[in-house]
Every structure is written in C-alpha cells, then in structure tokens.
Scaffold this active site. Sequence first.
Site, PDB file in Angstrom:
ATOM      1  N   HIS A   8      36.589  32.188  33.818  1.00  0.00           N
ATOM      2  CA  HIS A   8      36.101  32.687  32.528  1.00  0.00           C
ATOM      3  C   HIS A   8      35.482  31.527  31.750  1.00  0.00           C
ATOM      4  O   HIS A   8      35.894  30.380  31.887  1.00  0.00           O
ATOM      5  CB  HIS A   8      37.257  33.268  31.693  1.00  0.00           C
ATOM      6  CG  HIS A   8      38.009  34.378  32.351  1.00  0.00           C
ATOM      7  ND1 HIS A   8      37.450  35.608  32.593  1.00  0.00           N
ATOM      8  CD2 HIS A   8      39.297  34.456  32.794  1.00  0.00           C
ATOM      9  CE1 HIS A   8      38.371  36.389  33.166  1.00  0.00           C
ATOM     10  NE2 HIS A   8      39.486  35.722  33.302  1.00  0.00           N
ATOM     11  N   HIS A 178      41.582  43.458  33.986  1.00  0.00           N
ATOM     12  CA  HIS A 178      41.954  42.288  33.179  1.00  0.00           C
ATOM     13  C   HIS A 178      42.098  42.691  31.728  1.00  0.00           C
ATOM     14  O   HIS A 178      41.124  43.079  31.086  1.00  0.00           O
ATOM     15  CB  HIS A 178      40.905  41.182  33.324  1.00  0.00           C
ATOM     16  CG  HIS A 178      41.480  39.804  33.144  1.00  0.00           C
ATOM     17  ND1 HIS A 178      42.224  39.443  32.039  1.00  0.00           N
ATOM     18  CD2 HIS A 178      41.443  38.711  33.942  1.00  0.00           C
ATOM     19  CE1 HIS A 178      42.601  38.177  32.176  1.00  0.00           C
ATOM     20  NE2 HIS A 178      42.155  37.713  33.325  1.00  0.00           N
ATOM     21  N   GLU A 284      41.290  30.885  38.163  1.00  0.00           N
ATOM     22  CA  GLU A 284      41.176  31.150  36.719  1.00  0.00           C
ATOM     23  C   GLU A 284      41.137  29.837  35.933  1.00  0.00           C
ATOM     24  O   GLU A 284      41.674  29.744  34.825  1.00  0.00           O
ATOM     25  CB  GLU A 284      42.300  32.061  36.203  1.00  0.00           C
ATOM     26  CG  GLU A 284      41.914  32.757  34.892  1.00  0.00           C
ATOM     27  CD  GLU A 284      42.884  33.829  34.421  1.00  0.00           C
ATOM     28  OE1 GLU A 284      43.936  34.009  35.031  1.00  0.00           O
ATOM     29  OE2 GLU A 284      42.553  34.493  33.420  1.00  0.00           O
TER      30      GLU A 284
END
Lengths: 342, 342
Positions: A8, A178, A284
């Site tokens: 992200h 998510h 992540e």
Amino acid sequence: MIIDIHGHYTTAPAQLAAWRDLQVKFANGTGPQPDPNSLHISDDDIRQTIEENQLRLMNERGSDVTVFSPRASFMAHHIGDLAISSTWARICNDLCYRVNQLFPDRFLMGAMLPQSPGADPATSVPELVRVVEELGAVTVNLNPDPSGGHWTMPPLTDRTWYPIYEKLVEYEIPAMIHVSTSCNPAFHTTGAHYLNADTTAFMQLVQGDLFKDFPDLKIVIPHGGGAVPYHWGRFRGLAMALKKPELEEHVMNNVFFDTCVYHQPGIDLLTRVIPTKNILFASEMVGAVRDIDPRTGHYFDDTKRYVDATPNLDDAQRTAIFSENARRVYPRVDRALAAQGL
Amino acid sequence: MIIDIHGHYTTAPAQLAAWRDLQVKFANGTGPQPDPNSLHISDDDIRQTIEENQLRLMNERGSDVTVFSPRASFMAHHIGDLAISSTWARICNDLCYRVNQLFPDRFLMGAMLPQSPGADPATSVPELVRVVEELGAVTVNLNPDPSGGHWTMPPLTDRTWYPIYEKLVEYEIPAMIHVSTSCNPAFHTTGAHYLNADTTAFMQLVQGDLFKDFPDLKIVIPHGGGAVPYHWGRFRGLAMALKKPELEEHVMNNVFFDTCVYHQPGIDLLTRVIPTKNILFASEMVGAVRDIDPRTGHYFDDTKRYVDATPNLDDAQRTAIFSENARRVYPRVDRALAAQGL
C-alpha cells in the site's frame, strides 16, 4: 522473479493527508468542500517517497514487483457518504496509477473502491471500470465492512455484492478482501480488525456457495488468511457440519492467502497446511509492523526470509509462491510483465 | 492426570432450551414471563446427558476432569435485559453446579455471568459472588461483547470492567474470555465470532496496561488464542510500535491459551511459539466441531491426540499442559482435586 501482491502507498506525500483532513472536516460539517484540483503532488514527490521507502526495501530484500494500492487504513470508508468516498477513491487511485507510471517495471496498480456504509456495492462499479479500463489496475481491494468495525453489511455471499463480482470476473481481476481503519474502540485496526476481517470473510465463503455462481472469481485473503490456516481443522469440521464439500473443493479453487505472517513458525504453518497453489507472496511493506525484530536482527515484515527458510517448500514450490501463482491468479499482472519482457 | 479446562454443557436436557424459548418470547414481548420453578430437570436427566456424551468421550479419550460451564452459545447475553440475563445465568449456573455435585471427581464448575448489552459490568458481581461462595465455581466466562457481534462495550482494559477483576483476584479465579452467539449476520458464531473475540481480547490487553493494575489477574483466551499464536510476530511488532515490553513480560504472566485447535499443525504451532507455562489443555468437547475427521479417523476435537503427538513437547511439558498449569492458574481446581485426594 519475486512479486509482492500486497503493498500500500503508506508513505504518500504529506499533501495527501492534509487534503484528506480538509475533506474529513467537510464531511463532519466543520469546513468547506476541498477542491481535488487543489491537491498538488509532483512526480518528484512521488519518486522520493517511493525510492526512499518501498523501492529501497524491495531492492534490499530482493523483490522485483509490488502490486501497489492506496493505503488501506486511509480508505476509511466510514467517513462521509458515497460522494466523499468517490472523490477520495479517485484521488488515491490516481496516485497509485502515477506510481505505476513512474516505476512501470516495479509497481503495478491496485485500486480502492468508493465504498460507503449502507451504499449499494453496485455504486462502486463505475470506479472499478475506470481504474481497470483507464488506469490499468490489476486488482481491487474490497472492504467487507465499510462501517469500520460495526459490520453492518451483509456477508460477501449476499447478492448485493454480485455486481462487483460480475465486473471482476469480466476483467479477470481478483479482489483482495481488506478492511480499513477501525472506528470501533473494541478493535485495534491492524492487531484485531484486519485479522478478524480475514477470518470472517473466509467463514462467510465457507457458509455460502458463492463460487457456484462465480466459478472464475478469485478472492485473495491477506495477512496469511487471518486465523484460518491455524484453525484449518476447525474450518474443515465446520464445513462438514454445514454439509459442504472439503475446503479444497468448496472454496480453495477460488480463495488465496498471502504470506503477510511475520514470523517463521507462522509461515511454516501456512506452507504446511495450505496447498502451495493457494499461497501468494506478500509482505504489506511498509505497513502495520515496521520494526526490526530484536531477536533476529531482521524486519518482522521481511517475509521473503521466512519463505526462503521454511523446510516445507522445495524450489518449485517457492517459485510458485514467489511469482507463478501471482501471474496465474492475476492475469493482468502476467500480461503487464510480459509486455515488458518480464 | 488430564484436566480439560474448557467444556460447556452443550448437551443439557431439552427442558432447558424449552424454558429458554419461553423466556425469549417474554423478552420479545410475545409471551408471559416463565417461572424458573416451572423448569424441572431430574438428576437422572443430568446423569444421562453427561454419561452418554461428555463423560463417555472423556473416558474414551483419557481425560479425567473437565471445568464445565454453561453452553457458550446459549448465554446469548444480547437477549432481553439484565433481569432476563440474571434469571437465565442463575438457571444455567445451578445446572452446572448439579453436574459438579453428581460427578464431583470429573466435573468442576465454571459459571456464566448475567451480562447484558449496555449494563455496567459491576451488575455481574452479585452472581459472581454467588457462584463462587455458594456453588464453588472455579472460573467464570467473561463475554467481551454481550451485544452478540456488535461490539458495543469498551475494551477489557476499561475501568468499567474493574469490579469484576477485583472479585476475580480476591477469589483467585481466572476468567475465560468467551463470547456467545453472534446475532450479526456477518459473523458465523463458531467460525468467526469466537476466534475474532479471542484475537480482539488479546490485542486489547496488548494495547493497555491492565496487569499493572491487576498483577494477579489471570485471563484465559480459548480456541488456542484465536489468530494470536499464528501471528505472534505481528503482535510482538505491534507491541514494540506501542512502546510496550516484549509480550512475555507485558501480558504473558497473566494470559493463557487453551489447546482448542483442531488439527496437528495448529497444536504444533501453538506449542512451538507460546511458552509451555501459558498453555492449558482443553477440547471444548462436545462443542463447535463434533465430527470425525475422515482423513484421520479421529474426532477433530480430540485435542489430546495432537498434544500427545507434537514433537515440540517433552514429558514434563506435556504434564504441565495436561494438568500442572491448570492447577496453578486455577487454584480452586487444585484445591477441589486435592480435597478428593487427586
């Protein structure tokens, strides 16, 4: 090749958060509506935040490509209404698109959807169409709880979600389940809400028969599948009690877990219990856990080390987890890389 | 000796559910208030339901003593108000007391509390006093979410919970964190809500400093600690980010996980990651998963087999998990057994 399917833009330039603060004030009725055109982020700003963070760590750790979507905790679908979420999703997605355009061989684009509590999931379809057709997104993040910890939406097997699934299948795009920031004080965002959502989503899929209606739908459950692999016997037993087939047949042609599990025993369990074809490499990074483990001297989220070290995989299985599975589950990742000779 | 610290009276005589149905109708305004004295369950009814179920399986599997509390999914604290829950808790607890009295060397009593959404936890103290002082309960189940999946209570570290903790410490009684039926369609009760609650409770304890205020409080997190051991690295990293000490120091003098993990790899992970002193043998039999695993030919919830088979434990560690830890964490279990020469 190593493809990290779960990154992200947690390090986006500060202007983004400042603009969002204005939008939150507007949503709360304490400020004017900010103009998206008032947000200025230069290519150099983006280059700097990527090169100093994710790209640096990718190079250090040896991963090649990251599927890169807007910051999960910043999606905050619970703020405002559909119009607020639509504007915000567009801004965040455009930013990930620019990362992809600046680093096309290192970052492929994932997108957020403009979900909002109580809004029909079909309202997310126009942005889904835009990010795929105009921006080349290879996946979207689907939030099963846009309320942020109050869980007011029906299960993912409910027909209200079907318009999204129809588009995902049409585009050959998997959805990563998510959630975003918890605004429920009972749930710590990354220590409880994220993992709970993973477990919850999997059990919703076990209870239902979604993949009879969508045999080609692909669902990625991040954070190693929440509690699921650790409790695989429980889920097998519950499936039996529900008169469903074995999980491999019932859901595991369509469900995939990533490797965001931040210690060796966890990855050892994941790779022992879950078929290799269902495991996708991910870290992540830069994400929930950013420190170095004082006991190992390595970053907790340097998951490549655990996959390399586990005794449960041979070289062919490692290759599957590091890249082949991602190219199979995300056909648009494969095509984007192939187009670059990768 | 093998002590199973997690059993519920899931097989209670049918009169109990029939009486509860009347009470639910009353709570919903569709029936008269049933009289607790109208519920008749004979000692023979109790003997039969125990001897044919839990006691039979205990004998087959080789466990000696079960800490036995009211059926978790039947607590259903979300139904009605405090008065409804108080009557219901009293009935269910009295029944577990009778099981203990009929089989004093095989079943020790755990209790439920008369929690209710929005009710001050202090309102549970009178029943807590009664079950310990009058019925000899050795533990209580504490529901962090009496709303049944809406999570409307503050975290377990909030001072509103302190009156319960004060009594637990005074009585040297551990609390098992255990939710009840989910009335939120997003959460399957035993496949999502139970595991989520375990994970959520642990993270609440990591975020707070409850054990500075209650250094002698003991909290048992069932179902193998939810997602926690599988994600131990994540929780260590989150504790670091929160500027807390290592988990062993921060919470693991006070928190214990049971072995209700229904496959060998799960028990292997639990016993590899979590210190032996923090693991308590349990099966939650007859509970969420009642079938025989067609791949092994054994009951999924025959957790003794997994503890016996794991390569991570030596004989001394097995003895600790099977009985010594329970006798240390539950001093009233130790005393009750010692009084019988056990």
